[in-house]
Design a protein around this motif. Structure first.
Motif, short mmCIF file in Angstrom:
data_model
loop_
_atom_site.label_atom_id
_atom_site.label_comp_id
_atom_site.label_asym_id
_atom_site.label_seq_id
_atom_site.Cartn_x
_atom_site.Cartn_y
_atom_site.Cartn_z
N LEU A 104 0.83 -1.20 0.00
CA LEU A 104 0.00 0.00 0.00
C LEU A 104 0.87 1.26 0.00
O LEU A 104 1.92 1.30 0.64
CB LEU A 104 -0.90 0.02 1.25
N ASP A 105 0.40 2.28 -0.71
CA ASP A 105 1.08 3.57 -0.65
C ASP A 105 0.78 4.24 0.69
O ASP A 105 -0.04 3.76 1.48
CB ASP A 105 0.63 4.46 -1.81
N ALA A 106 1.43 5.36 0.95
CA ALA A 106 1.34 5.99 2.27
C ALA A 106 -0.10 6.37 2.64
O ALA A 106 -0.53 6.15 3.78
CB ALA A 106 2.24 7.23 2.31
N GLU A 107 -0.84 6.94 1.70
CA GLU A 107 -2.21 7.39 2.01
C GLU A 107 -3.12 6.20 2.28
O GLU A 107 -3.91 6.21 3.23
CB GLU A 107 -2.76 8.24 0.88
N ALA A 108 -3.01 5.16 1.45
CA ALA A 108 -3.84 3.97 1.65
C ALA A 108 -3.45 3.27 2.95
O ALA A 108 -4.31 2.74 3.67
CB ALA A 108 -3.70 3.02 0.47
N ARG A 109 -2.16 3.27 3.28
CA ARG A 109 -1.74 2.63 4.52
C ARG A 109 -2.30 3.36 5.74
O ARG A 109 -2.73 2.74 6.72
CB ARG A 109 -0.22 2.59 4.61
N ALA A 110 -2.33 4.70 5.66
CA ALA A 110 -2.90 5.47 6.77
C ALA A 110 -4.38 5.13 6.94
O ALA A 110 -4.88 5.01 8.07
CB ALA A 110 -2.73 6.96 6.51
N ARG A 111 -5.07 4.96 5.83
CA ARG A 111 -6.48 4.56 5.90
C ARG A 111 -6.61 3.17 6.52
O ARG A 111 -7.51 2.91 7.34
CB ARG A 111 -7.08 4.55 4.50
N ALA A 112 -5.73 2.27 6.10
CA ALA A 112 -5.77 0.90 6.63
C ALA A 112 -5.53 0.88 8.14
O ALA A 112 -6.14 0.10 8.87
CB ALA A 112 -4.75 0.03 5.91
N GLU A 113 -4.64 1.73 8.62
CA GLU A 113 -4.36 1.78 10.05
C GLU A 113 -5.59 2.22 10.83
O GLU A 113 -5.90 1.66 11.90
CB GLU A 113 -3.19 2.74 10.32
N ARG A 114 -6.32 3.21 10.30
CA ARG A 114 -7.54 3.66 10.98
C ARG A 114 -8.60 2.56 10.98
O ARG A 114 -9.28 2.33 11.99
CB ARG A 114 -8.09 4.92 10.29
N LEU A 115 -8.74 1.89 9.85
CA LEU A 115 -9.74 0.81 9.75
C LEU A 115 -9.38 -0.35 10.67
O LEU A 115 -10.26 -0.95 11.31
CB LEU A 115 -9.84 0.33 8.31
N ALA A 116 -8.08 -0.69 10.74
CA ALA A 116 -7.65 -1.80 11.58
C ALA A 116 -7.88 -1.51 13.06
O ALA A 116 -8.14 -2.42 13.85
CB ALA A 116 -6.17 -2.10 11.33
N ALA A 117 -7.81 -0.22 13.43
CA ALA A 117 -8.03 0.16 14.82
C ALA A 117 -9.52 0.18 15.17
O ALA A 117 -9.92 -0.23 16.26
CB ALA A 117 -7.42 1.53 15.09
N SER A 118 -10.34 0.65 14.22
CA SER A 118 -11.78 0.79 14.51
C SER A 118 -12.53 -0.53 14.38
O SER A 118 -13.48 -0.78 15.12
CB SER A 118 -12.40 1.84 13.58
N CYS A 119 -12.12 -1.35 13.41
CA CYS A 119 -12.75 -2.67 13.21
C CYS A 119 -11.66 -3.73 13.29
O CYS A 119 -11.17 -4.21 12.25
CB CYS A 119 -13.46 -2.74 11.86
N PRO A 120 -11.23 -4.11 14.47
CA PRO A 120 -10.10 -5.04 14.60
C PRO A 120 -10.42 -6.43 14.06
O PRO A 120 -11.52 -6.93 14.19
CB PRO A 120 -9.82 -5.07 16.11
N GLY A 121 -9.40 -6.99 13.40
CA GLY A 121 -9.49 -8.33 12.87
C GLY A 121 -8.16 -9.03 13.00
O GLY A 121 -7.23 -8.49 13.62
#
Length: 294
Positions: free
Chosen positions: A259-276
């Motif tokens: 993932l590029d930097a912007e997509a990775r930042a999005r992924a980090e937020r999603l991983a924190a809010s909806c943990p899997g």
């Protein structure tokens, strides 16, 4: 009559340029221009019957239509400038409270005009995004909920439902996210970009809930180039959850590193809010590699 002919020929071009210059957001600019072109074609088609009677009368009718279009563009340009001022205040740390008040006032003005125009939808979505960036997701959702979705065109209703679903994902409210994602899928026209985003949301929710097969099937149904960092983040994270759930942590980590930097930042937020299963891997990543989507 020459000046009428010049006005008829150049007014649509001037109007389109004015409209494009007033809207800085590429998506909203494209949508506004498309609506303007449709209106221009429709109004000019109405001038065909007078043209059969008299060329001069037809020119005068066209001039009247072009004048109406220019007035519409002027009004749209004024509204866009108001929105830009509101968003600028919201993004300025020293003026955020003032910006939020201005946003509420502007949404109230749009609501007082009655109906649910495409302009009101665009402006509400822009303000909701700004509120979300400030961490005021409840305020963002309230702004979106004020829109009467039953009065909206199908795609506009899908855009609003999808925005509410994404806010629910950020808060970890998976049941609410599913409800509004389903609404978006039910209203969005086939081929609309909202369909791909809604399917990505659904796949991510399936992956978080441990439905690996359903998540992969959902991802396989997403077509086209994924230009949005959010879409890329959701799909990569859904795949990573599936891999991590199977014990393939190395593969999940390699996928997330693409993932590029912007997509990775999005992924980090999603991983924190909806943990899997892959959430710990996202937060433990080193600097991402160059993305193939660049």
């Amino acid at each position: 009559m020459e000046w009428v002919l010049l006005f008829v020929l150049w007014a649509p071009v001037v109007g389109a340029l004015m409209l494009r210059a007033a809207i800085h957001d590429p998506d909203r600019s494209a949508q506004a221009l498309a609506a303007y072109v449709r209106a221009a074609i429709f109004l000019h088609a109405l001038a065909l019957p007078p043209m059969l009677v008299s060329y001069g009368v037809a020119l005068l009718v066209l001039a009247g239509f072009d004048a109406a279009l220019l007035l519409m563009v002027w009004a749209a340009r004024r509204d866009e400038q108001r929105l830009e001022l509101v968003l600028a205040a919201m993004r300025d740390p020293a003026r955020r409270d003032e910006g939020v008040r201005a946003a509420r006032e502007w949404l109230g003005v749009l609501e007082a005009r009655r109906g649910a125009s495409a302009l009101r939808v665009d402006h509400t979505l822009a303000i909701a995004r700004a509120l979300d960036e400030m961490g005021r997701t409840r305020d963002a959702e309230y702004a979106l909920e004020r829109l009467p979705r039953t009065l909206l065109a199908p795609r506009e209703a899908a855009r609003i439902s999808l925005a509410i679903a994404l806010l629910a994902v950020e808060r970890g409210e998976t049941a609410r996210a599913r409800e509004f994602t389903a609404r978006a899928l039910g209203r969005a026209p086939l081929g609309a970009p909202e369909v791909s985003t809604a399917r990505a949301v659904w796949a991510l929710l399936d992956a978080v809930d441990g439905h690996a097969r359903r998540a992969l099937i959902g991802i396989s149904r997403i077509t086209g180039v994924l230009a949005s960092p959010l879409d890329r983040a959701m799909i990569a994270l859904a795949r990573a959850h599936v891999l991590a759930g199977r014990g393939e942590a190395h593969g999940a980590r390699a996928l997330l590193r693409e993932l590029d930097a912007e997509a990775r930042a999005r992924a980090e937020r999603l991983a924190a809010s909806c943990p899997g299963p892959a959430s710990p891997l996202v937060h433990g990543l080193e600097h991402p590699l160059e993305s193939p989507y660049r």
